[in-house]
Scaffold this active site. Structure first.
Site, mmCIF file in Angstrom:
data_model
loop_
_atom_site.group_PDB
_atom_site.id
_atom_site.type_symbol
_atom_site.label_atom_id
_atom_site.label_comp_id
_atom_site.label_asym_id
_atom_site.label_seq_id
_atom_site.Cartn_x
_atom_site.Cartn_y
_atom_site.Cartn_z
ATOM 1 N N ALA A 94 0.826 -1.213 0.000
ATOM 2 C CA ALA A 94 0.000 0.000 0.000
ATOM 3 C C ALA A 94 0.857 1.258 0.000
ATOM 4 O O ALA A 94 0.343 2.352 -0.201
ATOM 5 C CB ALA A 94 -0.918 -0.001 1.219
ATOM 6 N N GLU A 129 -16.400 -3.545 -1.514
ATOM 7 C CA GLU A 129 -16.041 -4.804 -2.186
ATOM 8 C C GLU A 129 -16.590 -6.015 -1.424
ATOM 9 O O GLU A 129 -17.056 -6.983 -2.029
ATOM 10 C CB GLU A 129 -14.513 -4.913 -2.292
ATOM 11 C CG GLU A 129 -14.017 -6.129 -3.039
ATOM 12 C CD GLU A 129 -14.404 -6.103 -4.519
ATOM 13 O OE1 GLU A 129 -13.823 -5.342 -5.284
ATOM 14 O OE2 GLU A 129 -15.336 -6.845 -4.903
ATOM 15 N N GLY A 172 -18.213 -11.846 -0.969
ATOM 16 C CA GLY A 172 -17.164 -11.993 0.049
ATOM 17 C C GLY A 172 -15.805 -11.537 -0.424
ATOM 18 O O GLY A 172 -15.611 -10.364 -0.771
ATOM 19 N N ASP A 188 -30.814 -11.875 0.433
ATOM 20 C CA ASP A 188 -29.384 -11.543 0.458
ATOM 21 C C ASP A 188 -28.813 -11.517 -0.961
ATOM 22 O O ASP A 188 -28.098 -10.576 -1.343
ATOM 23 C CB ASP A 188 -28.648 -12.595 1.317
ATOM 24 C CG ASP A 188 -27.145 -12.420 1.290
ATOM 25 O OD1 ASP A 188 -26.654 -11.522 1.984
ATOM 26 O OD2 ASP A 188 -26.462 -13.174 0.559
ATOM 27 N N LYS A 243 -27.212 -8.219 -3.297
ATOM 28 C CA LYS A 243 -25.946 -8.238 -4.049
ATOM 29 C C LYS A 243 -26.202 -8.010 -5.536
ATOM 30 O O LYS A 243 -25.471 -7.279 -6.202
ATOM 31 C CB LYS A 243 -25.251 -9.574 -3.811
ATOM 32 C CG LYS A 243 -24.840 -9.777 -2.350
ATOM 33 C CD LYS A 243 -24.455 -11.230 -2.108
ATOM 34 C CE LYS A 243 -24.044 -11.486 -0.667
ATOM 35 N NZ LYS A 243 -23.958 -12.938 -0.379
ATOM 36 N N GLY A 251 -17.547 -15.704 5.298
ATOM 37 C CA GLY A 251 -16.513 -16.122 6.245
ATOM 38 C C GLY A 251 -15.654 -14.940 6.632
ATOM 39 O O GLY A 251 -15.514 -13.982 5.869
#
Lengths: 429, 429
Positions: B34, B131, B136, B203, B207, B304
């Site tokens: 970064a 994102e 995920g 859900d 998205k 997760g």
């Protein structure tokens, strides 16, 4: 509207013409997305008179591509000439030297000279972008540089050459032999007249070395890639693999650990449960395994004018937006020089196929060589005689060191029992 | 070293703790990539005393998450509280209002309020990034916003809910019924105690509406998504589909054409030759079809703590690098308001399964309803009686207008021949 991003384009083959056609077709949408129009202002190619199905008179024409680096008004040069050195490299150096950003699809040049060019770009705060150099239209450079950037990547691998995958999946579907499919692919334009860069794995190795550098933060090290192509895969290998639940794929695979940087292009057996087993035709697919994200897969068209142009223009959009930074994710000088790892230290399962004479004692000789080298055999198949009287023996080993398999093959080298070179493929684990 | 990017984090559930663990584990690598370190400086969560396996005393603790918006020294607020409104939305508004960038994994909030938040971010030159809200750890927001940005996207679709895919692929592998697998998934922690957001498709619809906006440059329109979940898929549907060469998957699918914006979440039959047919378990996968790039596929872990944290930190890295712009690829005010299209106008092939009484004339009644509605039948299977005496009739139609199938089902509504609701699934073409 803001000032356009002005582009000078070198190379008007199918990809170069594709870039112009893409900007002609999607220009308005691109301007909305990029915040400003992207406009080609000058071009250069070998043959000015060739009909490319596009009006080229709109653009300034430059005979010597290197002059595009000094093209008045151009912000970016796009290089689609090809070749690791020569005019492409001269243009890259001149462009960055002249304070313009640089976009290329040239995997060979980036594999060999990417580090030098990245240094030049970073030093001058310019963009150097090469999304199209790996996996055509699939945004895998971006996926590694940005999408997976929070992860330590343990392994990156994939199907990196569309010609090889076209040939292997067609051999698989039709049970035909390599040479046969290759000539068909050449007739259809899916393989070059001189296909060796593709089928001998060099093209995949160029791409792999770029991916490895991005994934592991290591200096590009193309010369350390060990390369085996698909020339010696026969229809029977694919049939044996299928009977065991595998598909044969040419994989580029790299990892970086304490032992060094490992980079290899080689035919592999891929288990049917793995997504790469279902990648057919000229599609490319790349897997990156990260310590938090797990397994990421990027898949799509690996070549062709449309997909490649899509990646080139995606790079231009990033530049138009001002959303770019160090090409290899971190500054070129921060990339670690890592020695090549010793593949003998690697462990894995292997497929080894022998072509042998049809006589007593051959199987015993092979089995003894395996035993003496410490290779543990999981399964062995012997299949009836070929038309030439030879017999196939295919072995799948238990997991063990690669060194042991190499040892066994060394012992058998020159044996009169073998009527051809053994074929060794790694099993993707 | 440059100044760190300083982060205030709201929500310390598994994902919030995952973000801290990720930065702890990969911090040095992230700083190299970064160009500067990423540092959490303050946190907020409901329960301060809970043991999260991480030392939280390093961070300033704030009881009211909204106060993080005013946290001295913080450059970015990360929101991992969840919920479309309430504290999450209050924090988003306060953060952007206070001149800080905002990162979230909150699909419900972005689906409902993304446009408003994007306007606020753009007006103040701040980053709004999400994102982790879709698929995920898979960088599909980036893939559409940047990777495929040169393309007019004709269609975007995919497997957007890991719980549903886990259930469907387990039903497929084990031949068991929905309710049975759902309770197992709940026991294993793969499904929520109240699973309705997942299994009823809400859900996935959140998205999908985010993806559609990015793909087509249209205003987010969650309310226009038509939604059917997987509650009524039975083991026999999956077996019938398999016998025909298909797998059952819950797909979110969107396209935009002259007829308007089409957005639907619905169980589909996916041909085995399609990569989505091989996506099993809780994996997510998104396909975007572009006019130059062709079909792109992005695949990986859809949920997760690790994968979600990976996406959150990827957003932070983009911000640390200064590589960000309008969240929906183009300015929020440039997004087109497009009416919802009429799904009756759509054409396709369909699978319709009836549960019927085991008596004379039932098949004739169904066949007559299909004929009268103008539905052309490609195949029809009737399978023997269930334990309860009912019989299954499964029909696959030729390509035709969806309106005709709806018409046929309308005709059959309330018929005493049917012992349950018919199941209509679209066949992915």
């Amino acid at each position: 509207m803001t000032e356009p991003l002005r582009v000078a384009l070198a190379g008007l083959g199918t990809v170069g013409a594709g870039v112009i056609r893409l900007i002609d077709t999607n220009g308005a949408l691109i301007a909305r997305r990029a915040g400003r129009p992207i406009e080609v202002i000058a071009v250069s190619a070998r043959d000015r008179s060739k009909d490319r199905g596009i009006d080229m008179n709109r653009f300034a024409w430059v005979d010597d591509p290197t002059e595009l680096a000094r093209q008045a008004g151009a912000d970016v040069v796009v290089e689609l000439i090809g070749g690791s050195d020569g005019p492409a490299l001269a243009l890259a150096r001149a462009t960055l030297g002249a304070g313009k950003s640089f976009v290329t699809a040239n995997k060979a040049m980036i594999a060999h000279h990417g580090l030098e060019l990245a240094r030049a770009a970073e030093g001058a705060n310019l963009a150097l972008k090469f999304e199209a150099a790996v996996a055509g239209g699939v945004p895998v450079i971006k996926g590694l540089r940005e999408g997976a950037a929070a992860n330590e990547i343990s392994r990156v691998y994939g199907i990196l050459n569309g010609t090889c995958n076209f040939i292997l999946s067609k051999m698989e579907a039709e049970g035909r032999d390599f040479a046969d499919i290759l000539s068909e692919a050449q007739r259809l334009g899916f393989a070059e007249a001189d296909p060796s860069f593709d089928i001998d794995g060099v093209d995949a190795a160029h791409k792999l070395s770029i991916l490895a550098s991005l994934a592991f933060g290591t200096r590009p090290a193309f010369d350390d890639v060990t390369i085996t192509g698909i020339r010696h895969v026969i229809a029977a290998d694919i049939a044996e693999a299928a009977s065991l639940g595998y598909r044969v794929r040419l994989l580029g695979i790299a990892d970086a650990g304490a032992g060094g940087l490992f980079q290899r292009v080689h035919p592999h057996l891929v288990p049917e449960s793995h997504p790469l087993a279902h990648v057919t035709g000229s599609t490319n697919a790349v897997v990156a395994e990260g310590n938090f994200v797990g397994r990421l897969l990027f898949q799509g068209a690996g070549a062709g004018d449309g997909p490649t142009a899509s990646a080139v223009v995606a790079d231009l959009i990033d530049i138009a937006r001002g959303e770019f930074g160090p090409p290899y994710a971190m500054p070129a000088d921060a990339l670690a020089a890592q020695p090549a790892s010793d593949s003998g230290e690697r462990r894995g399962r292997a497929y080894v196929r022998f072509t042998v004479a049809d006589r007593v004692g051959v199987l015993a000789e092979i089995a003894a060589a395996m035993r003496d080298a410490g290779v543990s055999i999981e399964s062995l198949m012997q299949r009836g005689a070929n038309p030439d009287g030879s017999v196939l023996v295919a072995i799948v080993t238990h997991e063990g060191p690669e060194r042991a398999v190499a040892h066994a093959l060394e012992k058998l080298r020159g044996s009169s029992s073998l009527t051809g070179e053994p074929m060794w493929m790694h099993i993707l684990g």
